[in-house]
Design a protein around this motif. Structure first.
Motif, PDB file in Angstrom:
ATOM      1  N   GLY A 224       3.129  73.418  -0.825  1.00  0.00           N
ATOM      2  CA  GLY A 224       2.625  72.110  -0.418  1.00  0.00           C
ATOM      3  C   GLY A 224       2.702  71.974   1.091  1.00  0.00           C
TER       4      GLY A 224
ATOM      5  N   ASP B  80      -0.590  58.812 -10.080  1.00  0.00           N
ATOM      6  CA  ASP B  80      -1.197  60.016  -9.522  1.00  0.00           C
ATOM      7  C   ASP B  80      -2.694  59.842  -9.327  1.00  0.00           C
ATOM      8  OD1 ASP B  80       1.300  61.093  -9.740  1.00  0.00           O
ATOM      9  OD2 ASP B  80       0.811  62.529 -11.307  1.00  0.00           O
TER      10      ASP B  80
ATOM     11  N   GLU C 248      -4.459  64.989  -7.494  1.00  0.00           N
ATOM     12  CA  GLU C 248      -3.044  65.308  -7.691  1.00  0.00           C
ATOM     13  C   GLU C 248      -2.801  65.800  -9.112  1.00  0.00           C
ATOM     14  OE1 GLU C 248       1.279  63.133  -6.793  1.00  0.00           O
ATOM     15  OE2 GLU C 248      -0.590  61.980  -6.737  1.00  0.00           O
ATOM     16  N   ALA C 249      -3.498  65.197 -10.084  1.00  0.00           N
ATOM     17  CA  ALA C 249      -3.380  65.654 -11.473  1.00  0.00           C
ATOM     18  C   ALA C 249      -3.873  67.089 -11.610  1.00  0.00           C
ATOM     19  CB  ALA C 249      -4.168  64.727 -12.399  1.00  0.00           C
TER      20      ALA C 249
ATOM     21  N   ASP D 121      -3.893  69.366  -9.156  1.00  0.00           N
ATOM     22  CA  ASP D 121      -2.970  70.246  -8.440  1.00  0.00           C
ATOM     23  C   ASP D 121      -1.671  70.456  -9.214  1.00  0.00           C
ATOM     24  OD1 ASP D 121      -4.736  70.606  -6.363  1.00  0.00           O
ATOM     25  OD2 ASP D 121      -3.886  69.001  -5.128  1.00  0.00           O
ATOM     26  N   LYS D 122      -1.127  69.373  -9.768  1.00  0.00           N
ATOM     27  CA  LYS D 122       0.139  69.488 -10.498  1.00  0.00           C
ATOM     28  C   LYS D 122      -0.055  70.262 -11.801  1.00  0.00           C
ATOM     29  CE  LYS D 122       2.440  65.422  -8.554  1.00  0.00           C
ATOM     30  NZ  LYS D 122       3.021  64.087  -8.826  1.00  0.00           N
ATOM     31  N   SER D 123      -1.178  70.069 -12.472  1.00  0.00           N
ATOM     32  CA  SER D 123      -1.455  70.834 -13.690  1.00  0.00           C
ATOM     33  C   SER D 123      -1.620  72.312 -13.361  1.00  0.00           C
ATOM     34  CB  SER D 123      -2.726  70.300 -14.362  1.00  0.00           C
ATOM     35  OG  SER D 123      -2.563  68.960 -14.766  1.00  0.00           O
TER      36      SER D 123
ATOM     37  N   LYS E  49      -0.198  73.914 -10.965  1.00  0.00           N
ATOM     38  CA  LYS E  49       1.138  74.455 -10.692  1.00  0.00           C
ATOM     39  C   LYS E  49       1.863  74.772 -11.995  1.00  0.00           C
ATOM     40  CE  LYS E  49       5.152  73.672  -7.727  1.00  0.00           C
ATOM     41  NZ  LYS E  49       5.771  72.766  -6.714  1.00  0.00           N
ATOM     42  N   LEU E  50       1.720  73.896 -12.986  1.00  0.00           N
ATOM     43  CA  LEU E  50       2.335  74.144 -14.289  1.00  0.00           C
ATOM     44  C   LEU E  50       1.755  75.395 -14.955  1.00  0.00           C
ATOM     45  CD1 LEU E  50       2.474  70.495 -15.687  1.00  0.00           C
ATOM     46  CD2 LEU E  50       4.435  71.893 -15.012  1.00  0.00           C
TER      47      LEU E  50
ATOM     48  N   TYR F 164      -1.133  77.721  -4.791  1.00  0.00           N
ATOM     49  CA  TYR F 164      -1.534  76.574  -3.984  1.00  0.00           C
ATOM     50  C   TYR F 164      -2.712  76.947  -3.094  1.00  0.00           C
ATOM     51  CZ  TYR F 164      -1.305  73.165  -0.183  1.00  0.00           C
ATOM     52  OH  TYR F 164      -1.608  72.227   0.761  1.00  0.00           O
TER      53      TYR F 164
ATOM     54  N   SER G  12      -0.653  60.058 -14.502  1.00  0.00           N
ATOM     55  CA  SER G  12       0.689  60.619 -14.645  1.00  0.00           C
ATOM     56  C   SER G  12       0.957  61.058 -16.087  1.00  0.00           C
ATOM     57  CB  SER G  12       1.754  59.609 -14.191  1.00  0.00           C
ATOM     58  OG  SER G  12       1.713  58.434 -14.980  1.00  0.00           O
TER      59      SER G  12
ATOM     60  N   LYS H 271      -0.446  64.510 -16.763  1.00  0.00           N
ATOM     61  CA  LYS H 271       0.423  65.566 -16.237  1.00  0.00           C
ATOM     62  C   LYS H 271       1.535  65.896 -17.238  1.00  0.00           C
ATOM     63  CE  LYS H 271       3.450  64.213 -13.455  1.00  0.00           C
ATOM     64  NZ  LYS H 271       4.109  63.574 -12.282  1.00  0.00           N
TER      65      LYS H 271
END
Length: 339
Positions: A41, A160, A164-165, A167-169, A171-172, A177, A212, A215
């Protein structure tokens, strides 16, 4: 009128030269993705230091590419917020210094107004008034754009943002990145309906968003069974389908309620091919038009700041002294240009 514009709100250093008659003459951009990838990040201090290194060479390159001397400019625009304060100050200080030395007005631009006006770089371009969906890593909102500087917020995300949803998904799912664009690419290999995920807020009135819970659902899906290549692609497809369904449903509800026939889609997620295709079909079926910036101008760039700066300077707005920047700056606080 011809202006120079500088963008430094986060992790892209960018400079552009825009002419009222000839259009975009030059656009230079340096991405810090490789710098921040190690940390998963954006690191604000590293971002600021890199802006200091990159911006002035980009200014030189843009002026050279546009075959423009300072004497041919009528103003300098820069991003004044919202964004990372240190990064914003880098661009503001350089812009103000150049403008002072060249005896030109320097005008601070709202980053989100730049995104909203980015489709004006294209042909055909939207006219006021229209409805806008601004969707990125930090913002998801529906806005009535009534005139330059006159924006009425209809609804935004409660938590979120859509980007962002993504990006975070990503990452999971173990994607590197920045994960949003890679998740969208992986989704193309997924099977429709193989990993159903919730569509938050669709059963509620209004125009607000929430991602959120999506996610959390992705986290549970990742943990439910081993992640082989097909399972990862199916989850990615499920995430994209859920986000696009929500964005389209809420946006089309606003289209019906406001009666606007023109829809602008801006921000980084506006480059998503599935979202573009869906909204184009839906607006065409309703006898309307949808306007997107080209993908390179969906993410942060200086061309959009140049558009906003040129329009405001042309309308007679003249800035005061100082180079104030704002980390937080609600779009609703903007006003039409005042001479």
């Amino acid at each position: 009128m011809r202006i120079l514009a500088i963008e430094s709100s986060c992790d892209e250093s960018a400079v552009a030269v825009l002419d009222e008659q000839q259009g975009l003459l030059a656009h230079e951009l340096w991405s810090q993705v490789d710098l921040h990838r190690l940390y998963g990040g954006v690191v604000p201090e590293l971002a600021s230091r890199d802006h200091v290194r990159r911006l002035l060479p980009l200014v030189r390159a843009a002026l050279e590419g546009a075959a423009t001397s300072p004497g041919q400019l009528q103003g300098v625009a820069y991003t004044a917020g919202p964004g990372l304060v240190g990064a914003l100050l880098c661009g503001a200080a350089l812009a103000r210094s150049l403008a002072h030395g060249w005896r030109l007005p320097a005008i601070g631009i709202h980053h989100l107004e730049g995104h909203l006006l980015a489709p004006l770089l294209e042909s055909p371009a939207p006219t006021f008034p229209h409805l806008a969906l601004l969707v990125s890593g930090g913002h998801t909102m529906l806005v009535e754009a009534l005139a330059l500087g006159d924006y009425r917020l209809l609804g935004e995300t409660r938590d979120d943002a859509a980007g962002e949803a993504f990006d975070k998904s990503a990452k999971l799912l173990g994607l590197p990145y920045p994960g949003g664009p890679q998740l969208a690419e992986l989704a193309g290999q997924g099977r429709p309906g193989a990993c159903p995920l919730p569509r938050p807020m669709l059963d509620r009135p209004g125009y607000e968003f929430s991602f959120s819970g999506l996610k959390t659902a992705v986290l549970l899906a990742v943990r439910a069974q081993p992640l082989d290549a097909q399972r990862r692609a199916d989850i990615a497809r499920g995430v994209q389908d859920a986000v696009v369904d929500v964005l389209c449903a809420r946006t089309l509800r606003a289209v019906a309620a406001t009666g606007h026939r023109q829809l602008v889609v801006a921000g980084g997620v506006g480059a998503n091919r599935e979202l573009r295709a869906r909204l184009q079909r839906e607006m065409a079926a309703r006898g309307g038009q949808v306007f997107f910036p080209r993908p390179e101008f969906c993410t942060d760039n200086a061309a959009m700041i140049a558009v906003a700066g040129l329009l405001r300077l042309k309308a007679g707005e003249r800035p005061g002294a100082g180079s104030e920047v704002r980390a937080r700056w609600p779009l609703a606080e903007l006003r039409p240009p005042l001479p």
